[in-house]
Scaffold this active site. Structure first.
Site, PDB file in Angstrom:
ATOM      1  N   CYS B  95       0.476  -0.939  -0.467  1.00 32.95           N
ATOM      2  CA  CYS B  95       0.443   0.307   0.117  1.00 32.95           C
ATOM      3  C   CYS B  95       0.627   0.912   0.115  1.00 32.95           C
ATOM      4  CB  CYS B  95      -0.915   0.150   1.413  1.00 32.95           C
ATOM      5  SG  CYS B  95      -1.969   0.724   0.677  1.00 32.95           S
ATOM      6  N   HIS B 219      -3.889  -5.270   0.912  1.00 35.90           N
ATOM      7  CA  HIS B 219      -2.709  -6.172   2.287  1.00 35.90           C
ATOM      8  C   HIS B 219      -2.728  -7.570   2.658  1.00 35.90           C
ATOM      9  CE1 HIS B 219      -2.527  -1.189   3.855  1.00 35.90           C
ATOM     10  NE2 HIS B 219      -3.472  -1.416   3.401  1.00 35.90           N
ATOM     11  N   GLU B 221      -0.789  -9.251   4.826  1.00 33.56           N
ATOM     12  CA  GLU B 221      -0.904  -8.785   6.070  1.00 33.56           C
ATOM     13  C   GLU B 221      -2.230  -8.923   7.324  1.00 33.56           C
ATOM     14  OE1 GLU B 221      -0.245  -6.179   5.404  1.00 33.56           O
ATOM     15  OE2 GLU B 221      -0.729  -4.313   5.701  1.00 33.56           O
TER      16      GLU B 221
END
Lengths: 964, 263
Positions: B95, B219, B221
């Site tokens: 990002c 994302h 994560e």
């Protein structure tokens, strides 16, 4: 030397910003705009060589791939012929958040000689427009005159670097010589919002010490005694009378409404898991063996009415600081936002002078909240938006934050000898008089008189403060912390030193620009500041932490032990007040409250055979329709803990009930957050409105698989002027409703907030907002893997309706479709509800529940539709099987009544027996099933079809209104 | 040996903790470091194997997303970072981190260090958070073993991938540097909202020419456990989410290539 630089998208790059403005202009009803081009403008001043300026443009201000730039010399006329050009810049003294970043960026390039940077936004509008239309576009869309102005190329001089300095001049206010009229004049001229009794009390105090107060002393008292800070209404005496109310509270004299209702429940319930209630900046409950959870919801209504972006932006920024200022500082883990506006299709010609159109307010508020929450990296997991015309002058903006805090960091204590350290943003003239301003009604003049009350946030500043404070906290470097909120340093230092006293040197407070008087420094509400009390031995270590991450920290005084508040400005004593008088000297007032039970016309809606059209209309009601346009703009996934998200379903677009969040990466323990709000019930009886709000918040927790074992709630009252007996009467009833419901459900309040004077007066007529109570609930969930979502999962599954429906359509959205209110509003049947909640929780824990959704706005009909279309499955249901206590026996009443404590539940056939066994002591009906075909069919009480459509149609009706 | 990851943050970085948690789960040792510590020389990048630039709004995204952070890398840490890359170590930008890598020129070609691509304001002109399907289409250390469509959330306002000229795109394609493309649930090319920002050719992530630097808008994560999946209601599937493999790939690569090396 000044250089003006314009940065614009390269040809061929889609100008999304310009396109957005073009759309907004057409929303204003102005046709004929062909195109809007957006240009970002920077003005650099300093001793710069041309080569350096080019370097700055190439390496910093423009994007080589997507943008072009041009450098304009000093006063070059604009050459965009035939187009309308509007350039918007910040007013002098208003913080330009980008300035500091650009300065840093320039320094990173090794260029040192830049004195200042100003930014502006330029719009080139092509199309035929009259001057009046251009003015409408700029006034209504492009700028807010409170903080910005249209740049006139001939006289631009917005440089705060050259503001005149401040020459010290101690101002004494002649209170001792003032008559009663004089006292009132002093109060109103100084925007103190103090009444005559209070002014007299202050006069008495100073008569005893034989001198007049300084302006600073008077202002400090006004801040401390403001409704905003002291909650005079809730803590004062109330003479309450009522007529024809059910249940009767009886005429009574209430000494401290807060302690008689909200705080009383908490004391009586005495839950062992309540860690800190009504004391700190937020309420604290136990989470696990090592951590606690804190939660607080604030309002920022008045500022958001005037400047929606800035008001909402600093509203969320402020409540995040409440978490950071709880105990020794909590880490914020989630946000929740609830708004009330006038409907977005409100006619432009009905917007009062001095107000903004609700659509502009809404867009600004949403952008403000998204900007701050997203940049802070806190997921916005939950919220609501409701609409009513009476919010036209006074929108409501509720912002909440929950945080996680180690158990051993949950309390604070300021000690004599500790240093007063201010951390974070510098102090400017923004936000002067916020606390007192929100303690009065808004008028069409508020936008000019109180413009200083508007603040602009800088979330990155706050993020830096958060990052560093948590490091300092874990090293035990300070003994107490609080945030600078309303009242600025005055209330932060005042609160921290309330028991021991404090001495502050105001000239040491870092300023954004020159020219602030000692008093402005003291009461400024500039954002992103925290105050710490620091043992002197730790100061160097503490300062090093802040310095390493470019956070400003300054010792501005010390906590003393004298029990006095002493303020100095360059060795001059400008304030010397007894802390006890400041905090306890406020005269006890008695306000009159009257509640007369309203009687509305009883609606007579003819019974219909086919209710499809009504359901479609209800789904499109602004309160009920999809808020996806809003919610997508919030980051709800950041921190990686989102389990039950705001939108769920096969296309991730169905409306969740409560949210479930997993705050720790290495534990499956969760937090459930929910809200209950319904001002429409308050039109009939605020007592039952309060009870319903609590029920709504709790049933949402049940819906996602939670239990009532550890649920804490917050109250948040937004009301009209409490000095008017009818407004106060309804408030009293709501507060008692809160007490009864919270007691019955055994859920304690842990914190709360009130916002009064939400009235807009125009030409002597004052319109109050609907008295609106928000109940926010937080609960700890043992295992997030047990959570349940609301959307239909598999065809062939059974649909149960649990909980009794009654003919309780008063205040319903169904009646609102017909512009009616009615009288029979939903009540709460606690023992029934408790059984339902417990049984459904047990079933969910056992994994028997595939989907669960509570019935609220729009009743059973809307809940069923939402379950079906979110899951992409059809549904058939027989109303005859739904538990229904009624004399009317009408399909529409059953489908659209908003009776409390009801659920739609999806259960796999194989669990039918087991599920029904667990529910045996509740009222439930196996009323329908899910189908692979997408038909949505409801069979009426007579067994004949009364509603027949397709889920795609239902979904479209629900999504269309706010698909912007 | 546990690979050492540096999650580098600045004012406004806000996904550092979950990024660290993902690497931890993948078997790494993680330190979250403020960029000032590298700029002032108190700490050195060569103490780490993996540099992670996580999501957030570095310096408020003022001027343009990632721009100020990118300039710090470019003008203050250039040599250090180049050496890090030349040593065969890994960089991931998620990002805001992707925006930083693109704007500093470390992507798409860290040898040239020239900005030839960018990430600009979404076509919708606003920040949006939604889940996106991604089709693996390229070659990178970070995406090894990812053959199927993966599902990750995106959350950004400036994620529209654009290029300076067609030549840049041709090179990206030729070198198989386009590692993820937004797609519909079946893997087909699609429009908004499947492509959430208007990126050209649905590009969601690219790698550099070595395959050791990865930048992506979605994302990973935020989807390391299947409980984070928006439709994990039956809980019958796997325990871990689609994003974890990316972190594991990074960790495995270091374990294999830096075996026994002491830092």
């Amino acid at each position: 030397m000044q250089y003006k630089i314009e940065v614009v998208d390269k040809p061929g790059i889609f100008d999304a910003c310009g396109a957005g403005v073009t759309r907004d202009i057409s929303d204003l009803g102005i046709k004929g705009v062909k195109k809007v081009r957006f240009i970002q403008v920077y003005t650099l001043s300093g001793n710069l060589a041309e080569g350096q300026v080019i370097n700055i443009c190439e390496e910093l201000l423009s994007d080589k791939v997507a943008q072009d730039y041009r450098i304009l010399s000093n006063q070059e006329p604009d050459s965009s012929k035939g187009n309308h050009i509007i350039e918007i810049a910040y007013n002098p003294g208003v913080m330009d958040p980008v300035e500091a970043s650009v300065l840093k960026g320039i320094q990173d390039l090794g260029i040192k000689d830049v004195e200042s940077v100003k930014t502006a936004k330029k719009y080139i509008i092509s199309g035929k427009l009259s001057p009046a239309q251009l003015k409408t576009i700029s006034d209504k869309l492009l700028y807010n005159k409170l903080i910005q102005h249209i740049v006139n190329p001939r006289d631009e001089n917005g440089d705060t670097k050259h503001l005149p300095g401040y020459v010290f001049n101690l101002i004494n206010v002649d209170l001792l010589g003032a008559s009663d009229d004089g006292l009132l004049e002093i109060s109103s001229r100084g925007q103190l919002f103090l009444n005559l009794n209070e002014m007299r009390q202050i006069k008495d105090y100073f008569r005893k010490i034989k001198r007049n107060p300084t302006d600073c002393e008077l202002e400090t008292i006004a801040q401390t005694w403001s409704e905003h800070c002291y909650h005079k209404t809730f803590r004062g005496n109330i003479d309450y009378k009522e007529q024809k109310a059910d249940p009767e509270l009886g005429d009574k004299r209430i000494k401290n409404l807060l302690k008689s209702t909200i705080m009383k429940v908490t004391r009586e319930l005495d839950k062992s898991w309540c860690v800190s209630v009504f004391k700190d900046n937020s309420g604290v409950i136990k989470f696990d063996a090592k951590n606690n959870i804190c939660f607080k919801v604030e309002t920022h209504n008045h500022p958001s009415a005037l400047e929606p972006f800035g008001g909402a932006n600093t509203g969320i920024g402020g409540v995040i600081r409440d978490s950071m200022g709880t105990g020794l500082g909590a880490k914020p883990i989630l946000n929740s936002d609830i708004f009330c506006f006038a409907p977005p299709d409100f006619p432009f010609n009905k917007v009062a002078t001095g107000s903004l159109h609700p659509k502009r307010v809404m867009k600004g508020v949403v952008r403000g909240v998204a900007d701050y929450g997203n940049k802070m990296g806190i997921p916005t997991v939950n919220g609501a938006i409701l609409f009513h015309e009476h919010f036209a002058g006074n929108p409501l903006v509720y912002c909440g934050t929950a945080g996680i805090i180690p158990k051993d960091k949950s309390f604070k204590k300021t000690n004599p000898g500790d240093l007063v350290v201010v951390v974070g943003g510098a102090t400017g003239r923004d936000g002067i008089h916020g606390a007192t301003f929100s303690s009065g009604e808004l008028t069409h003049e508020s936008e000019t008189v109180s413009s200083g009350a508007v603040q602009i946030g800088n979330p990155i500043e706050e993020k830096k403060v958060l990052d560093t404070i948590l490091q300092a906290r874990d090293l035990n470097l300070y003994s107490a912390i609080t945030d600078c909120g309303a009242g600025g340093l005055s209330s932060a230092v005042g609160e921290m030193g309330a028991e021991i006293g404090a001495k502050v040197y105001l000239d040491r407070v870092p300023l954004k620009y020159a020219g602030l008087s000692y008093m402005e420094i003291w009461i400024s509400e500039s954002q992103e500041r925290m105050v710490l009390s620091v043992p002197p031995k730790n100061i160097d270590k503490l300062t090093a932490i802040f310095e390493n991450e470019n956070v400003r920290s300054t010792v501005i005084g010390e906590f003393t032990g004298t029990k006095r508040l002493e303020l100095y400005y360059r060795d001059n004593l400008v304030c010397d007040l007894d802390m006890h008088f400041m905090h306890e000297g406020i005269p006890q007032i008695t306000k009159k409250a009257v509640y007369i039970q309203a009687k509305h016309r009883e609606p007579k809606i003819p019974a219909k055979k086919d209710l499809t059209a009504d359901l479609l209309k209800l789904l499109g009601h602004f309160d009920i329709c999809s808020k996806e346009w809003v919610v997508r703009q919030y980051d709800h996934e950041v921190q990686g803990g989102s389990i039950i998200k705001p939108f769920v379903g096969i296309k991730n677009d169905g409306p969740s009930d409560a949210s479930v969040t997993k705050p720790l990466h290495d534990s499956d323990k969760g937090i459930i957050l929910s809200n209950g709000i319904n001002f429409r019930f308050g039109f009939i009886d605020p007592y039952w409105m309060a009870a319903s709000c609590i029920d709504e918040a709790l049933r949402q927790i049940i819906s996602v698989g939670g239990s009532l074992k550890e649920v804490a709630i917050l109250d948040n009252f937004c009301w009209g002027n409490p000095d008017k007996a009818d407004r106060l009467g309804s408030l009293v009833r709501a507060a008692y409703g809160c007490y009864d419901a919270a007691k019955a459900y055994s859920v304690p309040f842990i914190s709360g907030k009130d916002s009064f004077y939400n009235e807009f007066s125009l030409h002597g007529r004052s319109t109050p907002i609907p008295g609106t109570l928000l109940i926010s609930a937080i609960s700890v969930m043992e295992d997030i893997n047990k959570s349940v979502s609301m959307y239909a999962k598999e065809s062939g599954d059974l649909i149960y309706v649990v909980g009794k429906t009654r003919d309780e359509l008063g205040g319903s959205h169904y009646y609102d479709l017909y512009k009616m209110i009615g009288n029979r509003l939903p009540r709460v049947y606690y023992s029934e509800a408790l059984k339902t909640f417990a049984a459904l929780n047990a079933a969910a824990e056992k994994g028997l529940v595939k989907a669960m959704h509570d019935c609220s706005d729009g009743g059973l009909g809307v809940a069923l539709a939402e379950v079906a279309f979110s899951g992409g499955l059809g549904l058939s249901l027989f109303l005859g099987e739904v538990p229904y206590i009624s004399t009317s026996r009408r399909n529409d009443n059953l489908l659209f009544s908003e009776s409390n404590s009801r659920f739609v539940v999806e259960v796999d056939k194989k669990y039918q027996k087991e599920f029904e066994k667990i529910l045996k002591n509740t009222s439930f009906g196996l009323a329908g099933c899910l189908t692979a075909k997408t038909d949505f069919k409801i069979y009426g009480l007579d067994g004949k079809i009364c509603l027949n459509t397709d889920i795609a149609k239902l979904k479209e009706a629900w999504q269309r209104p706010l698909r912007w | 040996m546990k690979p050492k990851v540096c999650v580098l943050r600045s004012a406004g970085t806000n996904c550092d903790k979950e990024t660290a948690a993902a690497f931890l789960l993948a078997g790494a040792e993680v330190e979250s470091l403020h960029i000032n510590n590298l700029v002032n020389g108190r700490r050195k990048l060569d103490q780490f194997h993996i540099l992670a630039l996580s999501g957030g709004f570095s310096y408020g995204d003022d001027v343009a997303s990632g721009k100020l952070f990118a300039n710090e890398l470019k003008f203050k840490l250039n040599e250090e970072l180049k050496k890090f890359i030349n040593d065969g170590k890994l960089v991931i930008g998620i990002c805001n981190g992707f925006q930083i890598l693109v704007k500093s020129g470390f992507l798409p070609n860290s040898a040239e260090l020239k900005q030839s691509t960018s990430l600009i304001l979404n076509d919708s002109a606003k920040f949006e958070d939604r889940w996106a399907y991604l089709k693996p289409t390229g070659k990178s250390v970070w995406t090894r073993g990812i053959k199927e469509i993966i599902y990750l959330p995106v959350a950004h306002g400036e994620g529209k991938f654009v290029i300076a000229d067609k030549e840049v795109l041709d090179k990206l394609k030729k070198n198989k540097q386009i590692v993820f493309k937004y797609c519909d649930p079946k893997g087909r090319s699609s429009n908004y909202p499947d492509n959430p920002n208007g990126s050209i050719e649905n590009i969601a992530g690219i790698s550099d020419t070595t395959g050791r630097i990865l930048g992506m808008m979605p994302h990973p994560e935020r989807h390391v456990f299947s409980a984070q999946h928006p439709r994990n209601w039956d809980r019958k599937g796997k325990k871990y989410g689609d994003g974890l493999q990316i972190f594991k790939n990074g960790v495995d690569f270091i374990k294999k290539n830096f075996k026994g090396e002491k830092i």
